[in-house]
Enzyme design. Structure first.
Site, PDB file in Angstrom:
ATOM      1  N   SER A   1       0.840  -1.195   0.000  1.00 56.41           N
ATOM      2  CA  SER A   1       0.000   0.000   0.000  1.00 56.41           C
ATOM      3  C   SER A   1       0.880   1.252   0.000  1.00 56.41           C
ATOM      4  CB  SER A   1      -0.967  -0.041   1.187  1.00 56.41           C
ATOM      5  OG  SER A   1      -2.007   0.902   1.027  1.00 56.41           O
ATOM      6  N   LEU A   2       0.805   2.129   0.987  1.00 51.74           N
ATOM      7  CA  LEU A   2       1.686   3.302   1.003  1.00 51.74           C
ATOM      8  C   LEU A   2       3.153   2.877   0.985  1.00 51.74           C
ATOM      9  CD1 LEU A   2       2.244   6.340   1.283  1.00 51.74           C
ATOM     10  CD2 LEU A   2       1.891   6.099   3.764  1.00 51.74           C
TER      11      LEU A   2
ATOM     12  N   ASP B   1      -9.447  -5.398  -5.211  1.00 52.05           N
ATOM     13  CA  ASP B   1      -9.065  -4.279  -4.350  1.00 52.05           C
ATOM     14  C   ASP B   1      -9.988  -3.081  -4.583  1.00 52.05           C
ATOM     15  OD1 ASP B   1      -7.755  -2.286  -2.903  1.00 52.05           O
ATOM     16  OD2 ASP B   1      -5.761  -3.007  -3.460  1.00 52.05           O
TER      17      ASP B   1
ATOM     18  N   HIS C   1      -7.725  -5.589  -0.804  1.00 55.33           N
ATOM     19  CA  HIS C   1      -6.514  -4.810  -0.559  1.00 55.33           C
ATOM     20  C   HIS C   1      -5.563  -5.488   0.427  1.00 55.33           C
ATOM     21  CE1 HIS C   1      -4.196  -1.111  -0.643  1.00 55.33           C
ATOM     22  NE2 HIS C   1      -4.227  -1.034   0.685  1.00 55.33           N
TER      23      HIS C   1
END
Length: 256
Positions: free
Chosen positions: A93-94, A210, A237
């Site tokens: 993710s980030l 996602d 996700h």
């Protein structure tokens, strides 16, 4: 627990398992503890390094603005402090744009690069609107947490667990000052200019179901990285929860 200090921020990290180093980089949320459910899939073959970058519960900083550039600099300091580079890195993710930027800026620190559920630009209105709506719910912690669950997990996964487990997930991600800083950083991610500089072997993993960062964004990320490979998991996700064994298989096949 070892730690490094970067521009006044104290960034701790921990090591689990044994073998070649694999650094697992967290996304928005509490930090490295979010890897716990999948950790056993990696520690048998790797020394897993789990940094807590700014915005995580364990990091200490001045509470200022977060950017992928700042987080990549912190990660570079952690890898350098290990003294075992170059190492394999996986960012979720980030953490995905963070590790990609690390590979572009510090190729001497990275042996192989893996991104999971990542993205590279602020140009997708779907992501911008989804994250912005989530952030506006911060004044309603119950709605904030339930929205987080709905965008983090696939319908098929939520329908496969019992109602009590669903309700537990629906209370798990409460708003905090640090999490809001991370969401603000999510909204500003733009690493497109750095992607052509990534020369290390790269695996980009998207998640077909996602609802937070659609797989098209991982495909865009892969298209921008020279000679990268792309793979896709049939999950939401949070692949480390929905399909940890399948995720580990993709990772081990690539690293092996």
């Amino acid at each position: 627990m070892p730690a490094v200090t970067v521009d006044g921020a104290r960034i701790p990290y921990r090591l689990e398992g044994s073998g070649p180093v694999l650094v697992l980089v967290h996304g928005s949320g509490r930090g490295s503890v979010t890897w716990e459910s999948a950790l056993g899939y990696f520690t048998g073959a790797h020394t897993v390094v789990l940094p807590d970058l700014s915005g995580s519960d364990a990091a200490e900083d001045d509470g200022g603005e977060l950017t992928v550039e700042l987080l990549a600099a912190q990660l570079a300091a952690v890898v350098a402090d290990l003294g075992r580079g170059p190492v394999d890195v996986l960012g979720y993710s980030l953490g995905a744009p963070v590790v990609a930027l690390l590979a572009a800026q510090h190729p001497e620190l990275v042996r192989r690069l893996i991104t999971l559920s990542g993205w590279c630009s602020p140009e997708d209105p779907y992501i911008q609107n989804g994250l912005s709506v989530w952030r506006t719910l911060a004044d309603n912690p119950t709605a904030f947490a339930r929205y987080a669950m709905l965008t983090a997990f696939s319908r098929s996964y939520l329908n496969s667990i019992d109602r009590e487990a669903v309700e537990e997930l629906a209370t798990g991600m409460r708003p905090s000052a640090n999490l809001l800083r991370q969401i603000d950083a999510d909204l500003k991610v733009d690493i497109r200019a750095a992607l052509p500089r990534i020369q290390v072997p790269t695996l980009v993993i998207g998640c077909a179901l996602d609802a937070l960062i659609p797989a098209e964004n991982s495909r865009e990320l892969a298209a921008g990285i020279p000679h990268s490979r792309y793979a896709e998991l049939e999950c939401g996700h949070v692949a480390r929860v929905e399909q940890p064994a399948e995720l580990a298989k993709l990772v081990e096949e690539f690293l092996g």
